[in-house]
Design a protein around this motif. Sequence first.
Motif, mmCIF file in Angstrom:
data_model
loop_
_atom_site.group_PDB
_atom_site.id
_atom_site.type_symbol
_atom_site.label_atom_id
_atom_site.label_comp_id
_atom_site.label_asym_id
_atom_site.label_seq_id
_atom_site.Cartn_x
_atom_site.Cartn_y
_atom_site.Cartn_z
ATOM 1 N N LEU A 152 41.699 31.461 59.260
ATOM 2 C CA LEU A 152 40.255 31.696 59.271
ATOM 3 C C LEU A 152 39.654 31.480 57.892
ATOM 4 C CD1 LEU A 152 37.577 32.875 60.494
ATOM 5 C CD2 LEU A 152 38.435 35.130 59.805
ATOM 6 N N ILE A 153 38.593 30.672 57.837
ATOM 7 C CA ILE A 153 37.769 30.559 56.635
ATOM 8 C C ILE A 153 36.447 31.244 56.941
ATOM 9 C CG2 ILE A 153 36.776 29.027 54.904
ATOM 10 C CD1 ILE A 153 38.674 26.857 55.819
ATOM 11 N N PRO A 154 36.237 32.483 56.469
ATOM 12 C CA PRO A 154 34.999 33.203 56.800
ATOM 13 C C PRO A 154 33.784 32.602 56.095
ATOM 14 C CG PRO A 154 36.735 34.669 55.953
ATOM 15 C CD PRO A 154 37.140 33.277 55.644
ATOM 16 N N ARG A 155 32.610 32.937 56.613
ATOM 17 C CA ARG A 155 31.375 32.477 55.973
ATOM 18 C C ARG A 155 31.232 33.056 54.571
ATOM 19 N NH1 ARG A 155 26.838 32.565 60.851
ATOM 20 N NH2 ARG A 155 27.894 31.005 62.160
ATOM 21 N N SER A 156 31.835 34.203 54.358
ATOM 22 C CA SER A 156 31.756 34.844 53.037
ATOM 23 C C SER A 156 32.902 34.418 52.141
ATOM 24 C CB SER A 156 31.783 36.368 53.202
ATOM 25 O OG SER A 156 32.975 36.766 53.869
ATOM 26 N N SER A 157 33.432 33.221 52.346
ATOM 27 C CA SER A 157 34.642 32.796 51.637
ATOM 28 C C SER A 157 34.374 32.244 50.242
ATOM 29 C CB SER A 157 35.364 31.716 52.456
ATOM 30 O OG SER A 157 34.528 30.570 52.603
ATOM 31 N N ARG A 158 33.133 31.883 49.948
ATOM 32 C CA ARG A 158 32.830 31.146 48.714
ATOM 33 C C ARG A 158 32.519 32.083 47.552
ATOM 34 N NH1 ARG A 158 29.882 25.673 47.694
ATOM 35 N NH2 ARG A 158 29.154 25.914 45.559
ATOM 36 N N VAL A 159 33.149 31.789 46.392
ATOM 37 C CA VAL A 159 32.828 32.459 45.132
ATOM 38 C C VAL A 159 32.673 31.369 44.083
ATOM 39 C CG1 VAL A 159 33.576 34.089 43.365
ATOM 40 C CG2 VAL A 159 34.133 34.521 45.773
ATOM 41 N N GLU A 160 31.600 31.431 43.331
ATOM 42 C CA GLU A 160 31.332 30.375 42.364
ATOM 43 C C GLU A 160 32.336 30.397 41.214
ATOM 44 O OE1 GLU A 160 29.199 28.034 42.999
ATOM 45 O OE2 GLU A 160 28.652 29.100 44.835
ATOM 46 N N ARG A 161 32.559 29.228 40.658
ATOM 47 C CA ARG A 161 33.419 29.111 39.483
ATOM 48 C C ARG A 161 32.842 29.960 38.344
ATOM 49 N NH1 ARG A 161 34.338 23.266 36.813
ATOM 50 N NH2 ARG A 161 36.592 23.433 36.569
ATOM 51 N N GLY A 162 33.720 30.738 37.714
ATOM 52 C CA GLY A 162 33.293 31.603 36.629
ATOM 53 C C GLY A 162 32.836 32.978 37.077
ATOM 54 N N ALA A 163 32.810 33.223 38.403
ATOM 55 C CA ALA A 163 32.302 34.501 38.921
ATOM 56 C C ALA A 163 33.406 35.437 39.400
ATOM 57 C CB ALA A 163 31.322 34.244 40.071
ATOM 58 N N LEU A 164 34.671 35.072 39.201
ATOM 59 C CA LEU A 164 35.748 35.927 39.697
ATOM 60 C C LEU A 164 35.826 37.261 38.946
ATOM 61 C CD1 LEU A 164 38.753 33.519 40.399
ATOM 62 C CD2 LEU A 164 37.012 34.392 41.970
ATOM 63 N N ARG A 165 35.285 37.297 37.740
ATOM 64 C CA ARG A 165 35.328 38.543 36.976
ATOM 65 C C ARG A 165 34.523 39.638 37.677
ATOM 66 N NH1 ARG A 165 32.986 40.129 31.599
ATOM 67 N NH2 ARG A 165 34.392 41.723 30.806
ATOM 68 N N GLU A 166 33.499 39.253 38.413
ATOM 69 C CA GLU A 166 32.668 40.225 39.131
ATOM 70 C C GLU A 166 33.088 40.371 40.588
ATOM 71 O OE1 GLU A 166 31.055 37.629 37.285
ATOM 72 O OE2 GLU A 166 31.159 39.034 35.583
ATOM 73 N N PHE A 167 34.034 39.565 41.056
ATOM 74 C CA PHE A 167 34.430 39.583 42.461
ATOM 75 C C PHE A 167 35.385 40.731 42.727
ATOM 76 C CE2 PHE A 167 37.287 38.021 45.904
ATOM 77 C CZ PHE A 167 36.344 37.996 46.922
#
Length: 286
Positions: free
Chosen positions: A94-109
């Motif tokens: 499953l690839i959920p609709r909420s699957s995307r995180v922008e490059r450089g934003a993993l620190r806040e994920f």
Amino acid sequence: MMLKIPSAWVAEFQFERDNETVSGAEAARTKLQKQLKRSTQIGAAELAEKLGSCSPTSPCASSACGSCNRAFRLRFCQQVAEVLGESEIVQVSLIPRSSRVERGALREFDLATWAGSRQRSFARALPPEARFLGGIDISFNEFENANPHWCFHLLGYMIMPKGAGMKLRRRRDRIRASIAKHCPPLPSEVDGMRQRPLLLRYLTFGEATAKASYLHKPIFPRRSSYMDTRRDTGNTFRNSADEPLRVRDHIELSLLLDRHPLGSRLILKGFRRHGGFGAFVLNPTS
């Protein structure tokens, strides 16, 4: 407290296809440590020090560590083989609709919150008698060397009692519809190109145990997509190739993984994990 490591850490054991051997895992840890030492990203120096102190007798237990990941995955594969037993197994991707995180934003994920939400969604979507055993996979996606972003998706096994009829497509289709309702996938068509973000496939016991290492992968690709042309028909289609992560992206992902304990990427229904990362057991909850 000393965490117990299986003796297989110090023996060569080949995981499925491109997954690592003991020497490969150690080499990956050493390479990442060197990259971290040269990085200016926040937390890189601390993670480099942690990886440098890791050893079979004193593991660092970091989710970014190749050796500790390998010990966890070996135990996980052993446990998967034990709990499948006499059951019917369906692989769910499953690839959920909420699957995307922008490059450089993993620190806040917040990976733990995202995983917990998906786990609750699966608990609502699957039949009461179903158990689920899977994990979160991560890739870095690009299209025509543009639109770079992280993609978080799920791969796991739905485990049903013998005689549940999971070989029948109509039974799987009903469960697919329930998953789509409670955990909506990406659209099946984007920019005129078809994709399959939600797949269910019946597996034999042998197929499921052979693929178990993929449920908790330590190697994350850069998936480069591009438009290609079929030689026989001339039709265009979307093709892709997996390449190694760029250093800056590898470090960003490693820092995210290190903030979450080993096992944080597991998605479980009907199981509870007990014990240290190299000697845990998966116990049924009912």
